[in-house]
Design an enzyme around this catalytic site. Sequence first.
Site: not given
Length: 609
Positions: A542, A545-547
């Site tokens: 998670s 993916v945010h990065e």
Amino acid sequence: MTKTDTSDKLSSIADKSGHRKSLIIDNEYQSSEDESIKDKSSISTQIELSDSTPSDSQLLTEEISSSDTSASTSELRSRKKRSKKRTSSDSTVTIDGLIVDVGKREKILLKRSRQLEKKPKTDTTKYLSRFNDITFKTKSSTIFESNEFYETDFFGFYVLFWLSTGFIMLNSLVHIYFENTTPFWQWTTVKLLRKDLFKVALVDSLMFATSFLAFDLQWACKKGYVTWKRFGWWAQGTYDFFYLFFWLWIPSKYCLDFPWIAKIFLVLHSLVLIMKMHSYAFYNGYLWSVYNEGLFSEDYLEKLNNDEVKLPEGHDLEKTKKILRESIAFTKYELEYQAHATSEDAGHIFDKARIDIPFDELEEDGLITFPNNITLHNFFEFSMYPTLVYTLNFPRTERIRWSYAIGKILGIFGIIFLMITIAENSLYPVVLRCEVARTLPAHERVIQYFLILIDMIPPFFMEYILTFFLIWDEILNAIAELSRFADRDFYGPWWSCVDFSEFANQWNRVVHKFLLRHVYHSSISAFNVDKKSAAIITFLLSSLVHELAMYVIFGTLRGYLLLFQMSQIPLIIMSRSKFMRGKKVLGNAICWVGFISGPSIICTLYLVF
């Protein structure tokens, strides 16, 4: 089919049957929703231990056996003719891929037995599906729209929030009208939204169309052109990988060079489509293994009873027949479960008398819907639903409430207007200061960073809250209403969280369900890791993916968001320590400090450094 293939299949089914033989089938399904998340970690093993006595399992086997042997030879031959008419993608595939590591299973079964000892005696045991971790509910209202919320003493705070927001916007609009001569459509934020709008719409349409390859692959499996075990899973995984990076490249500066708002929209939508494709493909892939095991067991048992085949060496006749009966029982149970019981209000009851009914008759009666679910219409409907987890049976509303849908659509445009106003008049001036600070020497930049951060927090937090309402309360509800999707469990009461783990579960329930099934539980079953390791894997994925989203927005790979998200792990550990135990107010206050300051800290770091 060679004798070696048959022997391998029988050995594989025997391995599974060794774990199923102590189970009985009851007259209703078990929902794992009643268990805690801690218990769910060991549920992904397809089966559940039974606390029934051996006589119970023997009784089931005897019932199956007696009904099986009582069938006439002509009836068996007619069933055989019907079974030959069926098509199956893996009908010529050996079941080598179904062989499981018995040692790993035993460890999980021991853990499960300890959990069952703590359960009340009234909690009967059954077969347990691999994909029973999520149950869809018929609930066509979210928290803020439920009667329970309107009857609480805190309802007025919700009204106060929107009245305060409206007053702040009115104040801003009055000043804009009398003090700013720039028309609304010439605002910097609006121009960013308008730029390349038709190109973005075209790219998004192509991205949506290319996601249908997941259906094409399953359709090819259904027609027998390819097999899931030998080719399908590898092809789908490879396509998912290239799909992501191709649609990352298209809007980037190296290709079409869209503005950052268009880039992040397309990237987030591509991630949504990838998760949908993955869930659709691998869920159906699992059902292929169950379905084809059942077909093989039914067909081979029939041939054994008719003396049409010779049993391979090393296999006992009576034991093999018993194993095949157990395999048929489980596969029919599992396929019926997936066809009906994944919806909470399905009300379907499994009757063990149906074990003797051939698969094709169960399909004709609609009791088993796989693989008849693999149609273009079914996949299109799933692509429209506001969920990332596929199942055979979604709850639906009876009709579209057009007044409700129109209200949500108007709410979407209203919130977008509020967000544009805040961005143009409060955030954009701060962003310009960040660009200036970026050119300063390091020591001066640090000082400016904290000054800018103080001014960044109020408008950015307001955007943060409005983004929540825009996506999870307006957009998803509008889509759900128009598609008649009945389950509105899009978010939980994250504002009352006492640690960041609870926040991760409640803020975005749609993604949480996908991560729970296809990352957390899959990590445990596929890699044989413990619960803590699976949680770290899920958290890390998670965070990455945010990065990636931050890289798309800012064009730099700094790792600030990754660092902050992973830092939540020690905070979660601290929140569960003896010092914090029972201190809900302090835990909630720490969370709110993170909600208010965290996004602004991260955004400012990317802009200044």
